[in-house]
Write an enzyme that holds these catalytic residues in place. Structure first.
Site, PDB file in Angstrom:
ATOM      1  N   ILE A  50     -65.737  10.307 -29.180  1.00 36.87           N
ATOM      2  CA  ILE A  50     -66.273  11.661 -28.987  1.00 36.87           C
ATOM      3  C   ILE A  50     -65.152  12.442 -28.318  1.00 36.87           C
ATOM      4  CG2 ILE A  50     -68.137  13.032 -27.961  1.00 36.87           C
ATOM      5  CD1 ILE A  50     -69.251  10.792 -29.677  1.00 36.87           C
ATOM      6  N   HIS A  51     -64.492  13.308 -29.057  1.00 36.89           N
ATOM      7  CA  HIS A  51     -63.319  14.013 -28.526  1.00 36.89           C
ATOM      8  C   HIS A  51     -63.676  15.464 -28.247  1.00 36.89           C
ATOM      9  CE1 HIS A  51     -58.937  14.140 -27.887  1.00 36.89           C
ATOM     10  NE2 HIS A  51     -59.035  15.392 -28.282  1.00 36.89           N
ATOM     11  N   SER A  52     -63.356  15.931 -27.031  1.00 37.80           N
ATOM     12  CA  SER A  52     -63.618  17.334 -26.671  1.00 37.80           C
ATOM     13  C   SER A  52     -62.391  18.172 -26.958  1.00 37.80           C
ATOM     14  CB  SER A  52     -63.950  17.448 -25.181  1.00 37.80           C
ATOM     15  OG  SER A  52     -65.077  16.666 -24.889  1.00 37.80           O
ATOM     16  N   CYS A  65     -52.207  17.191 -19.862  1.00 37.46           N
ATOM     17  CA  CYS A  65     -53.354  16.283 -20.007  1.00 37.46           C
ATOM     18  C   CYS A  65     -52.969  15.170 -20.973  1.00 37.46           C
ATOM     19  CB  CYS A  65     -54.572  17.060 -20.506  1.00 37.46           C
ATOM     20  SG  CYS A  65     -54.285  17.829 -22.107  1.00 37.46           S
ATOM     21  N   CYS A  67     -54.950  14.512 -23.842  1.00 35.09           N
ATOM     22  CA  CYS A  67     -55.864  14.660 -24.990  1.00 35.09           C
ATOM     23  C   CYS A  67     -55.188  14.396 -26.336  1.00 35.09           C
ATOM     24  CB  CYS A  67     -56.488  16.055 -24.988  1.00 35.09           C
ATOM     25  SG  CYS A  67     -57.364  16.414 -23.463  1.00 35.09           S
ATOM     26  N   THR A 114     -58.198  19.807 -10.677  1.00 34.48           N
ATOM     27  CA  THR A 114     -58.941  20.277 -11.846  1.00 34.48           C
ATOM     28  C   THR A 114     -60.419  20.576 -11.532  1.00 34.48           C
ATOM     29  OG1 THR A 114     -59.647  19.586 -14.058  1.00 34.48           O
ATOM     30  CG2 THR A 114     -59.001  17.842 -12.606  1.00 34.48           C
ATOM     31  N   ASP A 126     -67.905  19.688 -14.844  1.00 36.59           N
ATOM     32  CA  ASP A 126     -67.935  19.311 -16.263  1.00 36.59           C
ATOM     33  C   ASP A 126     -69.186  19.928 -16.883  1.00 36.59           C
ATOM     34  OD1 ASP A 126     -67.958  18.103 -18.754  1.00 36.59           O
ATOM     35  OD2 ASP A 126     -67.414  16.121 -17.983  1.00 36.59           O
ATOM     36  N   ARG A 128     -70.008  20.052 -20.118  1.00 37.97           N
ATOM     37  CA  ARG A 128     -70.289  19.611 -21.489  1.00 37.97           C
ATOM     38  C   ARG A 128     -71.718  19.091 -21.646  1.00 37.97           C
ATOM     39  NH1 ARG A 128     -65.072  15.872 -22.220  1.00 37.97           N
ATOM     40  NH2 ARG A 128     -65.454  15.679 -19.988  1.00 37.97           N
ATOM     41  N   THR A 149     -63.602   5.402 -24.953  1.00 37.44           N
ATOM     42  CA  THR A 149     -63.650   6.411 -23.888  1.00 37.44           C
ATOM     43  C   THR A 149     -63.410   5.758 -22.535  1.00 37.44           C
ATOM     44  OG1 THR A 149     -64.961   8.205 -22.907  1.00 37.44           O
ATOM     45  CG2 THR A 149     -66.162   6.211 -23.460  1.00 37.44           C
ATOM     46  N   LYS A 154     -70.186   9.859 -21.168  1.00 37.79           N
ATOM     47  CA  LYS A 154     -70.367   9.835 -22.623  1.00 37.79           C
ATOM     48  C   LYS A 154     -71.220   8.643 -23.033  1.00 37.79           C
ATOM     49  CE  LYS A 154     -66.081  12.249 -23.846  1.00 37.79           C
ATOM     50  NZ  LYS A 154     -64.741  12.119 -24.447  1.00 37.79           N
TER      51      LYS A 154
HETATM   52  N1  LIG Z   1     -61.747  22.964 -17.088  1.00 36.94           N
HETATM   53  C1  LIG Z   1     -60.712  22.183 -17.377  1.00 36.94           C
HETATM   54  N2  LIG Z   1     -60.759  21.474 -18.515  1.00 36.94           N
HETATM   55  C2  LIG Z   1     -59.722  20.673 -18.795  1.00 36.94           C
HETATM   56  C3  LIG Z   1     -58.612  20.551 -17.945  1.00 36.94           C
HETATM   57  N3  LIG Z   1     -57.755  19.681 -18.500  1.00 36.94           N
HETATM   58  C4  LIG Z   1     -58.337  19.268 -19.659  1.00 36.94           C
HETATM   59  N4  LIG Z   1     -59.515  19.866 -19.852  1.00 36.94           N
HETATM   60  C5  LIG Z   1     -60.478  19.676 -20.923  1.00 36.94           C
HETATM   61  O1  LIG Z   1     -61.067  18.415 -20.749  1.00 36.94           O
HETATM   62  C6  LIG Z   1     -61.580  17.956 -21.988  1.00 36.94           C
HETATM   63  C7  LIG Z   1     -61.211  16.491 -22.117  1.00 36.94           C
HETATM   64  O2  LIG Z   1     -61.859  15.838 -21.091  1.00 36.94           O
HETATM   65  P1  LIG Z   1     -61.217  14.709 -20.217  1.00 36.94           P
HETATM   66  O3  LIG Z   1     -61.826  14.794 -18.857  1.00 36.94           O
HETATM   67  O4  LIG Z   1     -59.705  14.748 -20.325  1.00 36.94           O
HETATM   68  O5  LIG Z   1     -61.625  13.369 -20.911  1.00 36.94           O
HETATM   69  P2  LIG Z   1     -63.071  12.952 -21.397  1.00 36.94           P
HETATM   70  O6  LIG Z   1     -63.250  13.548 -22.761  1.00 36.94           O
HETATM   71  O7  LIG Z   1     -64.101  13.306 -20.383  1.00 36.94           O
HETATM   72  O8  LIG Z   1     -62.989  11.389 -21.389  1.00 36.94           O
HETATM   73  P3  LIG Z   1     -62.290  10.371 -22.354  1.00 36.94           P
HETATM   74  O9  LIG Z   1     -63.283  10.059 -23.436  1.00 36.94           O
HETATM   75  O10 LIG Z   1     -62.010   9.176 -21.521  1.00 36.94           O
HETATM   76  O11 LIG Z   1     -61.038  11.032 -22.870  1.00 36.94           O
HETATM   77  C8  LIG Z   1     -61.017  18.868 -23.059  1.00 36.94           C
HETATM   78  O12 LIG Z   1     -62.048  19.767 -23.455  1.00 36.94           O
HETATM   79  C9  LIG Z   1     -59.922  19.622 -22.313  1.00 36.94           C
HETATM   80  O13 LIG Z   1     -59.741  20.945 -22.809  1.00 36.94           O
HETATM   81  C10 LIG Z   1     -58.599  21.296 -16.739  1.00 36.94           C
HETATM   82  O14 LIG Z   1     -57.685  21.218 -15.922  1.00 36.94           O
HETATM   83  N5  LIG Z   1     -59.665  22.107 -16.508  1.00 36.94           N
HETATM   84 ZN   LIG Z   2     -56.312  18.188 -22.815  1.00 36.47          ZN
END
Ligand SMILES: Nc1nc2c(ncn2[C@@H]2O[C@H](COP(=O)(O)OP(=O)(O)OP(=O)(O)O)[C@@H](O)[C@H]2O)c(=O)[nH]1
Ligand SMILES: [Zn+2]
Length: 197
Positions: A50-52, A65, A67, A114, A126, A128, A149, A154
């Site tokens: 599940i990729h954001s 980051c 990502c 962050t 967060d 989401r 992940t 998630k």
């Molecule tokens: N608000 C904010 N969002 C960030 C920042 N850096 C990365 N993101 C966002 O964080 C999201 C990715 O979340 P992560 O916390 O890196 O990882 P995750 O998806 O929760 O977890 P994994 O599945 O382990 O990768 C993406 O939507 C990025 O745009 C930041 O400094 N601030």
């Molecule tokens: Zn990122």
């Protein structure tokens, strides 16, 4: 209104040929995609990610980051297995959007971490919401996953939707001088697990 399937097509990549499934999300007005490879009819757990969305990391080569690396690692793992699904959710900036993420980065340039940056902008750490995944999993016929992940939220979100997570597979993170603090904060404040457990 629920997320709705719109269309599918082939998507050849450097790792192999995927099918791309497009969904519309009337609640947020976002368009999401899932890249799949192989057949899910036998009910066996599907290797999934599940990729954001992270425009800066996924498309603009940012070192702030991890990502982009995780996206490539996940697609490669699915291609090697010959079966799997990558859900690409348009939840930029953990749900606060691109422009707010830029504001958060600016606060981080001045010393905030962050999580503190999000909070100073009036957002949760967060934002989401994974409930949109329910209709997407139903459409694809996926009921059980092996999930790539480090984020326990998630795993919980999928369980809440009735999707079995047979196992969590840690996903590689690549540390560099620009993202060290970011990775540390994820471990300390957002509960990310950086080893298999
Ligand atoms: N608000 C904010 N969002 C960030 C920042 N850096 C990365 N993101 C966002 O964080 C999201 C990715 O979340 P992560 O916390 O890196 O990882 P995750 O998806 O929760 O977890 P994994 O599945 O382990 O990768 C993406 O939507 C990025 O745009 C930041 O400094 N601030
Ligand atoms: Zn990122």
């Amino acid at each position: 209104m629920l997320v709705r399937f719109v269309a599918s097509s082939r998507l050849p990549t450097e790792w192999g040929d995927f099918l791309m499934h497009g969904f519309e999300d009337p609640a947020s007005n976002k368009e999401h995609v899932v890249l799949t490879m192989g057949d899910f009819d036998n009910g066996e757990p599907v290797l999934s990610r599940i990729h954001s969305e992270c425009l800066t990391g996924d498309a603009l080569f940012s070192l702030r980051c991890d990502c982009g690396n995780q996206l490539r690692t996940a697609l490669q793992a699915i291609a090697e297995e010959g079966r799997g699904a990558l859900f690409y959710l348009r939840q930029e900036g953990r749900g606060i959007g691109l422009l707010n993420k830029i504001k958060a980065y600016r606060l981080q340039d001045a010393g905030a971490d962050t999580v503190e940056a999000n909070e100073r902008l009036g957002f949760g750490a967060d934002m989401r919401d994974y409930s949109l995944l329910g209709p997407m999993f139903a459409h694809l016929g996926i009921t059980s996953v092996d999930l790539m992940t480090n984020n326990p939220r998630k795993v919980m979100a999928l369980s809440d939707l009735g999707i079995e997570v047979r196992q969590r597979l840690p996903i590689e993170t690549s540390s560099n001088p620009h993202n060290e603090k970011y990775l540390r904060t994820k471990g300390a404040k957002l509960g990310h697990m950086f080893r298999a457990d």
